[in-house]
Design an enzyme around this catalytic site. Structure first.
Site, PDB file in Angstrom:
ATOM      1  N   HIS A   1       0.832  -1.206   0.000  1.00 53.66           N
ATOM      2  CA  HIS A   1       0.000   0.000   0.000  1.00 53.66           C
ATOM      3  C   HIS A   1       0.870   1.261   0.000  1.00 53.66           C
ATOM      4  O   HIS A   1       0.601   2.224  -0.729  1.00 53.66           O
ATOM      5  CB  HIS A   1      -0.923  -0.021   1.218  1.00 53.66           C
ATOM      6  CG  HIS A   1      -2.025   0.993   1.147  1.00 53.66           C
ATOM      7  ND1 HIS A   1      -2.989   1.100   2.107  1.00 53.66           N
ATOM      8  CD2 HIS A   1      -2.305   1.959   0.237  1.00 53.66           C
ATOM      9  CE1 HIS A   1      -3.826   2.075   1.797  1.00 53.66           C
ATOM     10  NE2 HIS A   1      -3.428   2.615   0.659  1.00 53.66           N
TER      11      HIS A   1
ATOM     12  N   GLU B   1      -4.718   7.035   6.667  1.00 54.68           N
ATOM     13  CA  GLU B   1      -5.774   6.342   5.934  1.00 54.68           C
ATOM     14  C   GLU B   1      -6.138   5.041   6.639  1.00 54.68           C
ATOM     15  O   GLU B   1      -7.302   4.702   6.814  1.00 54.68           O
ATOM     16  CB  GLU B   1      -5.323   6.056   4.504  1.00 54.68           C
ATOM     17  CG  GLU B   1      -6.365   5.335   3.674  1.00 54.68           C
ATOM     18  CD  GLU B   1      -5.841   4.897   2.316  1.00 54.68           C
ATOM     19  OE1 GLU B   1      -6.602   4.256   1.587  1.00 54.68           O
ATOM     20  OE2 GLU B   1      -4.679   5.191   1.987  1.00 54.68           O
TER      21      GLU B   1
ATOM     22  N   GLU C   1       2.284   1.640  -3.414  1.00 52.61           N
ATOM     23  CA  GLU C   1       1.319   2.212  -4.354  1.00 52.61           C
ATOM     24  C   GLU C   1       1.399   3.739  -4.341  1.00 52.61           C
ATOM     25  O   GLU C   1       1.370   4.393  -5.384  1.00 52.61           O
ATOM     26  CB  GLU C   1      -0.094   1.765  -3.976  1.00 52.61           C
ATOM     27  CG  GLU C   1      -1.206   2.448  -4.765  1.00 52.61           C
ATOM     28  CD  GLU C   1      -2.437   2.704  -3.924  1.00 52.61           C
ATOM     29  OE1 GLU C   1      -2.980   3.826  -4.000  1.00 52.61           O
ATOM     30  OE2 GLU C   1      -2.861   1.794  -3.189  1.00 52.61           O
ATOM     31  N   HIS C   2       1.511   4.303  -3.148  1.00 50.67           N
ATOM     32  CA  HIS C   2       1.563   5.765  -3.022  1.00 50.67           C
ATOM     33  C   HIS C   2       2.911   6.330  -3.468  1.00 50.67           C
ATOM     34  O   HIS C   2       2.971   7.304  -4.214  1.00 50.67           O
ATOM     35  CB  HIS C   2       1.301   6.170  -1.573  1.00 50.67           C
ATOM     36  CG  HIS C   2      -0.141   6.105  -1.174  1.00 50.67           C
ATOM     37  ND1 HIS C   2      -0.881   7.210  -0.833  1.00 50.67           N
ATOM     38  CD2 HIS C   2      -0.998   5.058  -1.064  1.00 50.67           C
ATOM     39  CE1 HIS C   2      -2.113   6.856  -0.525  1.00 50.67           C
ATOM     40  NE2 HIS C   2      -2.208   5.536  -0.648  1.00 50.67           N
TER      41      HIS C   2
END
Length: 869
Positions: free
Chosen positions: A76, A177, A79-80
């Site tokens: 994750h 998040e 991904e960023h």
């Protein structure tokens, strides 16, 4: 990878494949009106699927297998950080900067349980090539700087970054998040999200042990060998392949430290842990045994097959994106993505299996549920001090910070960009015809709907007493689910599934385009069906309108509990929306009613109703509401269908209007659709909702101008400009929020917001700083052009055949007014932006409202200007 283009010239496309030495397999899929071209790259094994289809919204997607090895959330965070700069485009955050240099209809990235996907779509050919270049360079040649990890993953920072004596806290976009997602699942959904599910360690399970995400700065690796590319449905196929130069620099995968690593992330079987809980097992197997013994109702099977047919025929504007998501899991596990798309073949085979063996489904239930040895029974015990332990674990891991680099001016000149001159100067007008069904106005819009008919009816709320209005959302939610006529709710539901693509009723508040104090209030009936089922669809509406059942208290209780739970569950995902609705409450009459229908007031009401022991008083309100709503004198309708179907559709609408009961003694004079509340006076209000969340949702709304005002376009551009050039840096990059910015709403309100934000008062200060920045005109012509591109990408978003003409039907905004607004957007200048910032946003010039949803806040609690709830 996946792409999509029109079907012509496949031979030409295949001729270009020699350049990358790939073997192609071409398959027609008539169900979806497409031709699929499937290839594999010889050197790397990268797989490519092109989907040729007549669709203007072109998509590209590249997907990687990212099997989680632990719960640190590396995929994750990767991904960023991949989207934070690349070899060819080394500026920080090119992904967000491209939002303002593009006419994209979609740009994003997703981390699923064991894959990561990077899709975009656009209707502009030049834009497609620009975004393709940025995306491919990002995923195959990312910078992966440690600084980007600190920003996107996690970092330590003083609570007030400018005060070295302030306590240290964790910040980071993914960190916040996941805290928000974790709290959302735990508080509103129960403990299931706390379970250590190995299949979800990419995403939500990062929050299973929040400390894990802060353990290490990983040496990230992208696995080219598992890359999957998709293009389509009308994208330049061979150009995408040639220009991508897939695999030219790869014989194996390049690691973060420059070393090469042979990558193998195949997904093996999960280990089986078994702990018997006999009561739970008994309930499960009792259910399974009942299914095996009694089978499935034939009508239920037909309803599900009908649903599949509807899904195939319905045409959305995001076909490519939906297709890429649909095939992702199968393709990731080495399945054939083209076979997945052959839906009719599978339905035919399924029907044949049922015909050959009436016990086909029961046997599958027995095989995959009852006799399946692979199962996990998990037992969990609550820990009252869980959150305290989590907070303590966080406090033990504090290290370093990042402010200077975040504040540096960024050079984005390396990124490709469209020009404002690339935007079409005019919009295509949508022809509609007006008719009548009895005395009811009907708008007919002939469209290529692929054998579907779409029906809508707007019913005015103008005669409804004020004390009933807060119950309208609940009425809309249950009116199609309580049964009608001789049908109970189960039979009604089955008929809706068998004969329609769905039937729904929803509250509507439509601000007037010329006056902030005027609006339309009503409920919208929406449904669709296959052409052969239009009479059945209209019959169902007639029965719902005339003979809805309001006597089943237990059924209502179930629906109320579900609705209350859904509203509560939605707050963590939509907290910024709730904050904006609340902040707008005291600014316009439409905003006041919006809070009643869709705001925290509605959440509070549903919670109270869910706790009532006797729901009879609520049931008694529904017939009163129905009497005021479903009156042909209060209605107008719209139909979207093929030209050949219009005549039959109009007859069915007229039959429906004639069947709706008209009780003259109960009819009241209906006021004009657009109403004005002369008693409403705009005023400032500051509201704080104290909720059990670790993050905040902050909003400030300002009363500005209606859609038709000449300043509306400048405020619309200004909102996008402030978001991209100031607020994004302050709220997300420095503040650590997941998102934030400004928007100009059609209701005439200029709104600031933040989403999953570790700050509250600091964010309000950032809003005010943004206003001062805008008033001082600290932006360039290039900044303005980028903001225009971003706004036009939304204005020109593709519209499905089912929705053509609906803006005019609902909002009363004809194409001529849209074209005038378009010309006003083109005409926005630096001068007009500074003028509207000073005229509407400056202190003293504005009437504003503020709202925050978040954890306990001592400074706000002590401030008497805030109303704390």
């Amino acid at each position: 990878m996946l792409s999509c283009s029109n079907g012509n010239g496949i031979a030409l496309y295949l001729g270009a494949m020699a350049i990358i030495r790939a073997a192609a397999m071409v398959t027609d899929v008539p169900d979806l009106f497409l031709t699929a071209v499937k290839l594999t790259h010889d050197n790397t094994g990268a797989r490519y699927l092109h989907v040729a289809r007549d669709d203007s919204n072109n998509l590209f997607s590249v997907q990687f297998r990212t099997t989680p090895m632990d719960s640190t959330g590396v995929p994750h965070i990767l991904e960023h950080t991949v989207l934070c700069g690349s070899e060819k485009y080394p500026c920080r955050d090119p992904f967000f900067k491209m939002l303002n240099r593009s006419l994209s209809t979609f740009m994003n990235a997703f981390t699923a349980s064991d894959y990561t996907m990077y899709p975009f779509s656009t209707q502009n050919g030049k834009d497609f090539q620009n975004l393709l270049s940025v995306y491919l360079d990002a995923v195959f040649f990312p910078c992966l700087r440690e600084l980007d990890f600190w920003q996107e993953g996690w970092r330590l920072e003083h609570e007030n970054p400018t005060d070295p004596n302030a306590p240290l806290v964790f910040k980071g976009v993914v960190f916040n998040e996941m805290k928000g997602a974790f709290r959302e699942h735990h508080v509103t959904c129960g403990p299931d999200s706390l379970a250590p599910d190995p299949s979800k360690q990419n995403t939500v399970c990062v929050s299973y042990l929040l400390g894990d995400i802060t353990d290490t700065f990983e040496a990230f690796t992208l696995n080219l060998l598992s890359s999957l590319m998709v293009t389509g449905p009308n994208s330049p196929f061979y150009k995408a392949l040639i220009e991508a130069k897939i695999g030219t620099d790869f014989s194996s995968v390049v690691g973060f430290d420059g070393s090469t690593k042979e990558a193998s992330f195949s997904v093996g079987l999960q280990g089986i842990a078994e702990k018997d809980i006999e009561t739970v097992k008994e309930i499960i197997f009792q259910t399974v045994n009942e299914i095996i013994a009694n089978g499935f109702e034939e009508e239920r099977i037909e309803a599900l097959l009908h649903k599949i047919e509807i899904q195939m025929k319905h045409q959305s504007t995001s076909f490519g994106l939906s297709l890429a998501s649909y095939i992702a899991t199968c393709w990731n596990h080495d399945g054939d993505p083209v076979e997945v798309l052959k839906i009719s073949d599978k339905v035919t085979r399924f029907r044949q299996c049922l015909q050959d063996n009436p016990h086909f489904l029961q046997e599958k239930v027995k095989l995959y549920f009852k006799d399946n040895p692979h199962r996990l029974t998990l037992s969990m015990s609550p820990d009252e001090s869980y959150f305290e332990k989590q907070a303590k674990a966080e406090d033990e891991k504090l290290k370093q910070k990042l402010m200077a680099a975040q504040s540096a001016t960024q050079d984005a000149s390396c990124l490709p960009a469209l020009k404002v001159s690339d935007i079409q100067p005019t919009i295509p007008f949508t022809p509609v015809e007006m008719g009548k069904a009895g005395e009811v106005p009907v708008q007919y819009c002939a469209q290529p709907t692929n054998g579907m008919v779409y029906f809508r009816a707007m019913c005015s709320l103008n005669t409804l007493p004020e004390d009933l209005k807060i119950y309208v959302p609940l009425f809309c939610n249950v009116i199609t689910k309580l049964g009608c006529g001789v049908m109970d709710y189960r039979q009604q539901s089955q008929q809706i599934e068998l004969k329609t693509g769905g039937m729904s009723v929803s509250p509507q508040i439509i601000p007037d385009a010329t006056d902030l104090d005027m609006y339309e209030q009503g409920v919208l009936l929406t449904s669709s069906s296959l052409e052969r089922n239009v009479p059945d669809m209209m019959r169902l509406w007639s029965e719902i309108i005339n003979t809805a059942c309001f006597d089943d208290e237990e059924r209502l209780r179930v629906l109320v509990m579900m609705s209350a739970q859904e509203l509560a569950n939605g707050i963590p995902d939509s907290g910024h929306t709730y904050a904006m609705i609340r902040a707008a409450r005291n600014l316009t009459p439409a905003g006041d009613l919006q809070e009643t229908f869709d705001g925290m007031d509605q959440v509070k009401l549903m919670k109270r109703i869910a706790e009532m022991s006797n729901l009879t008083p609520i049931l008694r309100k529904f017939p009163r509401i129905k009497k005021h709503l479903f009156n042909p004198e209060n209605m107008r309708c719209a139909v979207n269908a093929t030209p050949q179907m219009m005549s039959e559709a109009s007859l069915e609408v007229e039959k429906l209007m004639n069947l709706i009961a008209r009780k003259k003694k109960e009819r009241k004079h209906v006021r004009p659709n657009i109403i004005e509340d002369p008693t409403f006076k705009p005023c400032q209000m500051k509201t704080y909702f104290q909720l059990p969340f670790p993050v905040n949702y902050v909003s400030e709304c300002i009363r500005a101008v209606p859609f038709a005002d000449q300043d509306y376009a400048s405020l619309q551009i200004l909102a996008r400009l402030m978001t991209a050039k100031f607020l994004h840096g302050e709220i997300r990059e420095k503040g650590g929020a997941y998102g934030g910015g400004a928007r100009m709403g059609q209701g005439g309100l200029f709104a600031f917001y933040s989403y999953r934000d570790p700050n509250s008062i600091t964010t309000l200060t950032a809003f005010r700083k943004g206003v001062e920045w805008a008033k001082a005109g600290k932006f360039t012509q290039q900044d303005i052009d980028e903001a225009k591109l971003s706004v036009f990408s939304a204005v020109d978003a593709p519209i499905a055949p089912s929705n053509k003409g609906i803006s005019q039907f609902l909002n009363g905004i004809p194409d001529e007014m849209k074209q005038k607004h378009r010309e006003q957007l083109f005409a926005v200048t630096h001068k007009s932006l500074v003028e509207v910032a000073n005229k509407y946003l400056g202190i003293g010039q504005r009437t504003c409202g503020l709202a925050i949803l978040g954890p306990p806040n001592e400074s706000i609690n002590k401030n008497p200007s805030w109303v704390v709830r």
